[in-house]
Scaffold this active site. Structure first.
Site, PDB file in Angstrom:
ATOM      1  N   CYS A 147      36.269  45.310  34.640  1.00  0.00           N
ATOM      2  CA  CYS A 147      36.247  43.716  33.985  1.00  0.00           C
ATOM      3  C   CYS A 147      34.883  43.035  34.789  1.00  0.00           C
ATOM      4  O   CYS A 147      34.371  43.304  35.786  1.00  0.00           O
ATOM      5  CB  CYS A 147      37.412  43.392  33.848  1.00  0.00           C
TER       6      CYS A 147
ATOM      7  N   GLY B  99      39.173  45.836  38.256  1.00  0.00           N
ATOM      8  CA  GLY B  99      39.513  46.867  38.990  1.00  0.00           C
ATOM      9  C   GLY B  99      40.432  48.008  38.429  1.00  0.00           C
ATOM     10  O   GLY B  99      41.008  47.876  37.090  1.00  0.00           O
TER      11      GLY B  99
END
Length: 615
Positions: A2, A78
């Site tokens: 992201c 992550g």
């Protein structure tokens, strides 16, 4: 993965500056095409752009939870690869988890352990947690630095973001570059000194580090470093341990609720990963593996072996795809498209980068995203196991500088003498090299040879590998594609770090240890194939295209290049009749004469588009 960003300010209420926050949010849109969110309080804002990979319903961010009467908010980029174990541990400690998202696990782990939570994570991440009760921010980055995070102090405030463009979207962060930043771009670039954000007052949170920003100011600490100790295992035990760690890393990184595949070059690293993935899919009764490779128009005609690229990938890709029974797709890039992609690749990195080496991955990622959302890559095996020429050639081993950047004097001849003097070019590189060597965790009693190899591995892991991880992250996330790198598993890296060089080069081969560890997984001819780096174009039309464009830009009276380059020297070199035969590997293995002209093009475009001002 992201995109994350945020703004904490104790003097002015950030909640009134929604237009700025939306600009920061939009700057990261490519990293999170599936969802977005902004959490606001009077003096804090957390921003998130989401790429959905796991738990579409339960993983929305910024995520807010209350633990022990305190309110915590997280924005996270992550993936954790030890979710089952971490979930069980938190549940035994009384946490009630309401989603399958690893975002919630990180938030609960921080509430439980504070900064010590980082030692419980196996994964790649950059995240920030706002404790609304104590008005403090905690941010951290994974051990190896797979996921990026930059930050900047401004007055009583702190800005942070996944990419430089998120910070530059804020009016307090100006695109100003001083002598040090200029040296980073001109002589370290496309590498970058760890922690350096190039623009004035902008820093990178180093891998394996966390920061806390509260009423007492800013605190930055390292929570993980490579540690040197004697290796306890014999060669056979070492081979088995590496095999187990490698296969476990690959298996863990297959967790996904979306489509997944592997990059396949036909080389040792990507083939080994693809073989393990194919095996797991067969065991689980799932469909055939999807594999992807990249090639260039005309390479079958123009490829010429050299010291760094001994052979073309195409026949090896076909051999491995047949062996795996994979559904394979080759992405073919043409010369004109590759040259045109230099600009969007520069914008993805926010800096001049690895030119067509970046641009090719940018175009490759664009096509991959049409087919899959998650891709596994063989990146970083050479850094961990010693595959590069500088681990094996005496003149590179003994080079008193970064071995991938030995030709600084040849490079500097193309810059103006005034600029070279101002940035103290050769002295700057020498200083950065000495600083890196001072960080190396030595091992008492090592032979001089083993000590020097430990230095080279440290340089490679902390100064070279980040260039490739940056490339992988920015080029893939430009299209919302998640690239996973099993060879960066910290358990594997920690173990192999202390394996003696004599074992790493067993059987007299580069990456000999890894070759033994994957025995039986691959056809023998693939397992023993010589290293060949990421493929690039060998079409002379590409050299001519970038040569012509670089000269066009230099001839423009408005070009900022004219203040940086030794214009006449560049023109003289560009006019050589034997230019096609010139060999100047000025950075790493792949950046040679065509990439030199392409770097000038990216430098010119970067300074113009970003409005770079040299102070």
């Amino acid at each position: 993965m992201c995109g994350i960003a945020g703004w904490i300010d104790r003097e002015q209420p950030v909640s009134r500056e929604r237009s700025i926050l939306h600009r920061m949010n939009r700057a990261l849109a490519c990293r999170g095409p599936d969802d977005e969110g902004i959490w606001l309080s009077t003096h804090a804002a957390l921003i998130h752009r989401r790429l959905v990979v796991t738990d579409p319903e339960g993983g929305a961010q910024p995520m807010v939870r209350r633990y022990g009467g305190r309110t915590y908010v997280i924005t996270y980029d992550g993936k954790l690869f030890n979710i089952p174990e971490l979930r069980r541990e938190l549940e035994t400690r009384g946490h009630v988890l309401t989603s399958r998202s690893d975002t919630e696990l990180i938030l609960a782990a921080y509430a439980e352990w504070g900064a010590e939570c980082l030692r419980h994570f196996n994964g790649v991440f950059a995240f920030a947690i706002w404790d609304d009760t104590s008005a403090s921010l905690f941010a951290a980055r994974d051990r190896v630095g797979v996921k990026p995070l930059f930050f900047a102090r401004r007055g009583e405030g702190l800005l942070f973001g996944s990419e430089l463009k998120a910070l530059l979207a804020h009016p307090a962060v100006r695109p100003e570059v001083d002598e040090e930043g200029l040296a980073e771009v001109l002589v370290m670039g496309p590498g970058r000194t760890p922690g350096h954000g190039v623009f004035r007052g902008v820093e990178e949170l180093r891998p394996g580090s966390w920061l806390r920003f509260d009423r007492n100011g800013l605190q930055v600490k390292s929570y993980w470093q490579l540690a040197s100790h004697p290796h306890p295992d014999d060669l056979d035990t070492t081979v088995e341990r590496v095999r187990d760690l490698f296969q476990d890393a690959v298996r863990r990184q297959l967790a996904s609720d979306v489509s997944l595949g592997t990059m396949l070059s036909g080389g040792l690293d990507s083939s080994a990963i693809s073989a393990v993935v194919a095996k797991v899919l067969r065991e689980e009764g799932k469909g055939p593996l999807r594999t992807f490779s990249v090639d260039y128009v005309g390479n079958e005609k123009h490829f010429r072996p050299n010291e760094f690229q001994p052979h073309s990938d195409a026949p090896w890709v076909r051999r491995m795809a047949e062996h795996l029974g994979s559904v394979h797709q080759t992405v073919i890039i043409d010369t004109e498209e590759l040259a045109s992609a230099l600009m969007p690749a520069m914008r993805a990195r926010d800096l001049p980068g690895m030119t067509d080496v970046d641009a090719s991955l940018y175009l490759f990622s664009r096509e991959l995203k049409k087919e899959v959302t998650v891709i596994l890559s063989g990146e970083c095996a050479d850094e961990v196991f010693g595959g590069y020429p500088w681990f094996h050639r005496e003149e590179l081993i003994r080079a008193d500088t970064f071995p991938w950047s030995r030709l600084v004097p040849q490079r500097l001849r193309f810059f103006s003498p005034e600029v070279v003097s101002r940035i103290r070019a050769e002295e700057y590189v020498a200083d950065r090299y000495r600083e890196a060597l001072q960080e190396v965790p030595g091992l008492p009693g090592e032979t001089p040879e083993e000590g020097r190899m430990r230095e080279l591995f440290y340089l490679c892991l902390t100064r070279w590998m980040p260039v490739l991880l940056d490339r992988s992250d920015r080029m893939s996330m430009a299209f919302g594609l998640e690239v996973r790198v099993p060879f960066c598993d910290h358990r594997l890296l920690e173990y192999v770090w202390n394996v003696p060089w004599s074992m790493k080069r067993c059987d007299g081969r580069e990456k000999g240890l890894l070759r033994r560890a994957v025995s039986g997984l691959l056809p023998e001819e693939v397992r023993m194939r010589r290293k060949s780096p990421f493929p690039k174009t060998h079409n002379p039309a590409y050299l001519e295209a970038v040569r012509r464009e670089a000269l066009r830009r230099i001839d423009d009276p408005a070009s900022p290049l004219r203040d940086l380059l030794h214009v006449e020297e560049v023109r003289r070199f560009a006019g050589r009749k034997d230019l096609q035969e010139q060999h100047i590997p000025w950075f790493g293995q792949l950046m040679n004469v065509p990439q030199l002209f392409a770097y000038f093009i990216q430098l010119d475009a970067w300074m113009r588009e970003y409005g770079v001002v040299i102070r």
